[in-house]
Design an enzyme around this catalytic site. Structure first.
Site, PDB file in Angstrom:
ATOM      1  N   HIS A   1      -3.554  -5.650   1.380  1.00  0.00           N
ATOM      2  CA  HIS A   1      -3.286  -5.943   2.789  1.00  0.00           C
ATOM      3  C   HIS A   1      -3.739  -7.374   3.113  1.00  0.00           C
ATOM      4  O   HIS A   1      -4.681  -7.886   2.514  1.00  0.00           O
ATOM      5  CB  HIS A   1      -4.058  -4.985   3.692  1.00  0.00           C
TER       6      HIS A   1
ATOM      7  N   CYS B   1       0.841  -1.200   0.000  1.00  0.00           N
ATOM      8  CA  CYS B   1       0.000   0.000   0.000  1.00  0.00           C
ATOM      9  C   CYS B   1       0.878   1.254   0.000  1.00  0.00           C
ATOM     10  O   CYS B   1       1.570   1.513  -0.977  1.00  0.00           O
ATOM     11  CB  CYS B   1      -0.979  -0.038   1.172  1.00  0.00           C
TER      12      CYS B   1
END
Length: 511
Positions: A460, A363
């Site tokens: 994630h 991310c």
């Protein structure tokens, strides 16, 4: 970080594009579903863990249990089935209760972006970026939404397990409180106080909390739980008499230290002080960024017996002998790029790459690996902000568009399955994106360098996928991570059943 934001009223960052919010409805009538609310003598006393254990314990008894936290402050968030985001702790509690997490379980989530400012998420969606002072002014308009979410969940439940935030006795903030006694009063809930003996001063914390509360709120306290006890409980008996004499409250249980808690996702960065975990042959280093987010990504790696995982604290260099450096998520990519450089970690990462080491970014960490990050609309800070990335991937990121919130599944380039969730606002493009790290639902995600040693993606939770994790580490231990988490939740429920007065708790809840 959390306490400084709750307790401080000053701030120098204005509202970010939010008009004054109006209540969406009058406070709905509360369905009198049995409920119990855990409030703490302070932050990080173990409320979240106890709530998860109670959710699993009561669910095993055949009850439809729903977890609820009116207001949470955490950069560890989870994506819900309805496309919103809530605190990671409430997602774990939902799992413990055997249900899918939903946005109503944590209707107000604060995600700190600076020492005095946070992103405000209401019923799963971002509505503002606010200073502490601005948020304090906003809170009264949020109570109807909090009650609305509570009412929807209560209508589905046999039992509500409610968790407060921080301290029950933040009387300086009581006028607009929606997290503790303000919510307990609005929903007419009985409260059990949780105190952590491991940090010391447990008698004073319980008696002091009781003493500072007004009489009407004292009446909501139906007892207390001593958490994280080590040693012989018999030696604590005189303390119980002292607390009863000072407050009239009974002890509902002395819960011994539960070591397996370290295997469960943590709620916030207070748990990051553990530094190095394990002494395995594969050495992984993670720089502890100032706005680190979703760091529970690393829990499966910490659980691997063949891994040595080090969360490197600010002021310390990244280890020279790391096999893999992972750049984590962050709530503020540009600010944490500056923080990373201030620690000298950029030098360590570039030297590691020159030596042939592997680097993986997740991310915001993926965004940092690129050549540039720009924020033309002021998503994270002042509009027009630009920062040079580490230049290890030929990609660039622009912060714009709606926030991406979705669960996803797919494979890596070798066909190993991955599952997880995306939670980001940046869009990343460039030549290295033509070599995606993952394929999710048929679309490319992330990028890989030409030599295959620098990797990044937006997913994630990917380390929870056992075959992918084994391939990344180059070794397999046989660890089945997700079944392990469920096993720990069962052990936690057993632990609480042994040490809490469950009969009293049932009566207090109204069951």
């Amino acid at each position: 970080m959390a306490s400084s934001y709750r307790d401080r009223g000053e701030g120098d960052k204005p509202w970010s594009g939010l008009a004054p919010m109006r209540p969406v409805c009058d406070s709905p009538p509360m369905t009198k579903t049995p409920a119990i609310m855990l409030q703490g003598t302070g932050s990080d006393v173990g409320k979240s863990l106890l709530a998860a254990g109670l959710c699993r314990l009561f669910a095993r008894q055949g009850l439809a249990v729903r977890p609820f936290k009116p207001q949470n402050m955490s950069n560890n968030a989870a994506v819900t089935a309805d496309g919103g985001e809530i605190g990671r702790a409430q997602a774990l509690q939902a799992r413990a209760a055997g249900i899918e997490p939903g946005s109503d379980m944590n209707p107000v989530l604060l995600k700190p972006q600076s020492e005095t400012g946070a992103q405000v998420v209401v019923q799963g969606k971002v509505v503002a970026s606010a200073t502490a002072r601005d948020y304090h002014a906003l809170k009264p308009t949020l109570l109807p939404r909090v009650l609305e979410s509570y009412g929807r969940l209560a209508a589905q439940a046999d039992l509500m397990v409610v968790e407060g935030a921080g301290s029950a006795a933040e009387v300086n903030l009581r006028a607009a409180d929606i997290a503790n006694m303000g919510f307990a009063e609005a929903a007419d809930l009985a409260v059990v106080l949780v105190a952590d003996i491991d940090r010391g001063g447990v008698i004073a914390s319980i008696v002091g909390t009781w003493a500072i509360l007004p009489e009407a709120e004292r009446a909501r306290l139906k007892g207390y739980v001593i958490n994280r006890f080590r040693g012989d409980p018999a030696l604590f008996t005189p303390a119980l008499d002292i607390i009863r004499d000072k407050t009239g409250l009974d002890c509902l249980g002395i819960v011994p230290w539960f070591a397996e808690a370290a295997l469960l996702p943590a709620e916030d960065s207070a748990s990051l002080g553990k530094g190095k975990v394990g002494d395995g042959a594969v050495k992984i280093a993670v720089p502890r960024l100032s706005r680190i987010a979703n760091f529970d990504d690393f829990d499966p790696l910490a659980a691997e017996p063949g891994v040595s995982l080090e969360m490197v604290a600010p002021g310390r260099p990244l280890p020279l002998d790391a096999d893999l450096i992972i750049l984590p998520g962050s709530k503020s990519t540009i600010a944490d790029l500056e923080f990373l450089r201030a620690q000298g970690w950029d030098i360590d990462i570039l030297a590691h790459a020159r030596r042939g080491g592997r680097v993986l970014g997740i991310c915001a960490g993926f965004q940092m690996l690129g050549q540039r990050v720009s924020d033309p609309l002021g998503v994270e800070g002042p509009a027009g902000g630009v920062a040079a990335g580490l230049g290890l991937l030929r990609v660039e990121t622009v912060m714009e568009g709606d926030k991406v919130l979705r669960r996803a599944a797919g494979t890596d380039a070798a066909g190993h399955g991955v599952t997880g969730y995306e939670m980001h606002m940046g869009r990343t493009t460039g030549p290295d994106a033509a070599r995606p790290f993952l394929t999710l639902e048929g679309r490319p995600d992330g990028a890989v360098s030409a030599d295959g040693r620098i990797m990044g993606c937006y997913l994630h939770g990917l380390f929870g996928s056992d075959s992918f994790r084994a391939a990344l580490l180059g070794q397999g231990s046989g660890l089945a991570y997700e079944p392990m988490v469920d096993g720990v939740l069962d052990h936690l429920a057993d632990h609480l059943e042994r040490h809490l007065d469950m009969g009293r708790l049932r009566l207090i809840s109204g069951l």
